[in-house]
Design an enzyme around this catalytic site. Structure first.
Site, short mmCIF file in Angstrom:
data_model
loop_
_atom_site.label_atom_id
_atom_site.label_comp_id
_atom_site.label_asym_id
_atom_site.label_seq_id
_atom_site.Cartn_x
_atom_site.Cartn_y
_atom_site.Cartn_z
N HIS A 121 0.87 -1.18 0.00
CA HIS A 121 0.00 0.00 0.00
C HIS A 121 0.91 1.23 0.00
O HIS A 121 2.02 1.19 0.54
CB HIS A 121 -0.84 -0.05 1.28
CG HIS A 121 -1.91 0.98 1.41
ND1 HIS A 121 -1.65 2.28 1.77
CD2 HIS A 121 -3.25 0.90 1.26
CE1 HIS A 121 -2.79 2.95 1.83
NE2 HIS A 121 -3.78 2.14 1.53
N ASP A 198 3.09 -4.25 8.10
CA ASP A 198 1.89 -3.44 7.90
C ASP A 198 0.70 -4.36 8.20
O ASP A 198 0.36 -5.23 7.41
CB ASP A 198 1.85 -2.92 6.47
CG ASP A 198 0.55 -2.19 6.13
OD1 ASP A 198 -0.40 -2.25 6.93
OD2 ASP A 198 0.49 -1.58 5.06
N GLN A 201 -4.53 -4.81 7.31
CA GLN A 201 -5.55 -5.78 6.87
C GLN A 201 -5.46 -7.10 7.62
O GLN A 201 -6.24 -8.01 7.34
CB GLN A 201 -5.43 -6.04 5.35
CG GLN A 201 -5.63 -4.82 4.48
CD GLN A 201 -7.04 -4.23 4.57
OE1 GLN A 201 -7.99 -4.85 5.06
NE2 GLN A 201 -7.19 -3.00 4.10
N LYS A 224 -10.53 0.04 10.77
CA LYS A 224 -10.77 -1.13 9.93
C LYS A 224 -11.19 -2.33 10.78
O LYS A 224 -11.41 -3.42 10.25
CB LYS A 224 -9.52 -1.47 9.13
CG LYS A 224 -9.14 -0.41 8.09
CD LYS A 224 -7.94 -0.85 7.29
CE LYS A 224 -7.27 0.27 6.54
NZ LYS A 224 -8.03 0.72 5.36
N CYS A 361 -4.83 2.52 -3.54
CA CYS A 361 -3.55 3.02 -3.00
C CYS A 361 -2.41 2.05 -3.30
O CYS A 361 -1.49 1.87 -2.48
CB CYS A 361 -3.62 3.29 -1.50
SG CYS A 361 -4.81 4.55 -1.09
N1 PLP Z 1 -1.83 -0.55 4.64
C1 PLP Z 1 -2.81 -1.29 4.09
C2 PLP Z 1 -2.49 -2.68 3.64
C3 PLP Z 1 -4.09 -0.75 3.97
O1 PLP Z 1 -5.06 -1.48 3.40
C4 PLP Z 1 -4.33 0.58 4.42
C5 PLP Z 1 -5.66 1.20 4.25
O2 PLP Z 1 -6.40 0.91 3.35
C6 PLP Z 1 -3.28 1.29 4.99
C7 PLP Z 1 -2.04 0.70 5.08
C8 PLP Z 1 -3.47 2.69 5.49
O3 PLP Z 1 -4.35 2.73 6.57
P1 PLP Z 1 -4.86 4.14 7.13
O4 PLP Z 1 -5.44 4.87 5.96
O5 PLP Z 1 -5.90 3.76 8.15
O6 PLP Z 1 -3.68 4.83 7.71
#
Ligand code: PLP
Length: 407
Positions: A121, A198, A201, A224, A361
């Site tokens: 991401h 990370d 998810q 989430k 993203c």
């Molecule tokens: N990493 C992953 C794999 C994600 O799916 C997301 C959000 O969609 C993020 C990071 C970023 O999360 P946040 O926007 O809550 O900071």
């Protein structure tokens, strides 16, 4: 675990959208909130709110207890060794930025390597690009199989003695694939690198044990996983956090200040400059209680089974291309031949079905998959096979609609 019973606890899901009962399949972007999380936040504001740490009055100490109690709850949820390893942040993005700004810029030298996967991401990509530019370090990518899996032999072949940081998503928000982060952490440590995960998810869907994974940092977002927006967590091993510089300076995070210099509190408070996200932490604690009562192992089984069910169901529809392996969790990402995913999402909305369309993203991954955008349906504990059936039926309808329009 009974998804239909659980669904009743989510007030927002009890509504019609465009004349149809809402089917919410955009959970990877943000999940909905159960009544008890909403109530916990309201109760906090109605009874306990004040600023934390500094006050001696009753409300200040209640707010402090609620905030620090939430930290202890997160530490237990992740099986961290201490609540001092839990930094409250705004979300996954800000947690990863803390590591990339503070830890990375202090340790990286010219020619050092930061190792990522091609499926990251932007939140786990751009902070590292910037850290590399600032230090002269280089980014390297573990090759990915055509179906989106990462093989350990490829991890091993990518790491070198110059590798200082390995940062990998636990679950891909596009491919749904679960990466072998524990095994990757072991390989990273063998090279003397730190392992960043990370968990945006994974934390919502599975039991996460940071000591078992043996990662050095792990980041996730409350919104989430049934919690409110604006709160997230950076877990870090204490010896690393205590050696790191703060990234924001100001009130709350200091020990001693004079006109020309200042010293910092120990971790995690040195990373929480200013008034922290108190109500967010209260909401996150309520979400963790809720998820723990449902059972993370149950949620894990449900999310994986539903994602595979959707994969099989959508595979059977002519003209649907799915991305990622069948073995997955939480979501399916797909395209319908000849129809832009935004159009697919728009038609589905007229049927009361909420999905996401776009690059999610993950622009470099989209290019690797040979597309500019995809549709994505993502599931949570209140979704059922019936929801997948409604998705499949609406996709067939969309195909017919655009087939006629094109034809
Ligand atoms: N990493 C992953 C794999 C994600 O799916 C997301 C959000 O969609 C993020 C990071 C970023 O999360 P946040 O926007 O809550 O900071």
């Amino acid at each position: 675990m009974n998804p239909l019973e659980l669904r009743k606890q989510f007030p927002i899901l009890d509504q019609e959208v465009n004349g149809h009962p809402l089917v919410y399949l955009d959970n990877a972007a943000s999940s909905q909130k159960p009544r008890r999380v909403i109530d916990a936040i309201v109760r906090y504001y109605e009874h306990d709110h004040a600023n934390v740490h500094r006050g001696v009055h009753t409300l200040a100490s209640r707010a402090t207890d609620a905030y620090e109690g939430a930290r202890e709850k997160v530490a237990r949820f992740l099986n961290a060794a201490s609540e001092r390893e839990i930094v409250f942040t705004r979300g996954t993005t800000s947690a990863l930025n803390i590591v990339a700004r503070s830890y990375a810029r202090a340790v990286l030298r010219e020619g050092d390597e930061i190792v990522l996967t091609p499926m990251e991401h932007h939140a786990n990509l751009i902070p590292w690009q910037q850290a590399a530019k600032a230090t002269g370090a280089v980014l390297r990518y573990i090759p990915m199989q055509p179906d989106g899996r990462i093989l350990l032999e490829d991890v091993e072949a990518t790491l070198t003695d110059r590798t200082k940081i390995v940062s990998v998503t636990h679950v891909s928000n596009v491919l749904g694939v679960v990466n072998p982060v524990k095994e990757i952490a072991a390989l990273a440590h063998r090279r003397g690198a730190v392992m960043v995960v990370d968990g945006a998810q994974s934390a919502p869907h599975m039991k996460v044990d940071v000591r078992d994974i043996d990662c050095d940092f792990y980041a996730f977002s409350g919104h989430k996983m049934c919690g409110p927006t604006g709160i997230g967590v950076l877990y870090g091993k204490l010896d690393l956090l205590d050696r790191m510089e703060p990234v924001e300076y100001g009130g709350e995070m200091i020990e001693h200040v004079d006109y020309y210099d200042a010293t910092w509190k120990e971790s995690p408070w040195r990373f929480e400059g200013g008034t922290p996200i108190i109500a967010g932490a209260v909401g996150l604690a309520a979400a963790i209680d809720f998820l723990t009562e449902v059972g993370m192992d149950e949620i894990d089984r449900h999310s994986a089974a539903l994602a595979r069910y959707a994969y099989d169901r959508l595979s059977a529809i002519e003209g649907v291309t799915l991305y990622g392996p069948r073995e997955r969790t939480g979501l399916v990402t797909f395209n319908l031949d000849g129809i832009h995913p935004h159009d697919v999402a728009t038609v589905l909305d007229t049927e009361g079905i909420a999905i996401r369309a776009g690059h999610h993203c993950c622009q470099p991954l989209m290019r690797k998959l040979g597309v500019t955008a995809t549709a994505r349906a993502s599931f949570y504990l209140y979704n059922t096979e019936e929801d997948v059936e409604r998705l499949a039926a609406a996709l067939i309808k969309a195909k017919e609609f655009f087939g006629h329009a094109i034809g």
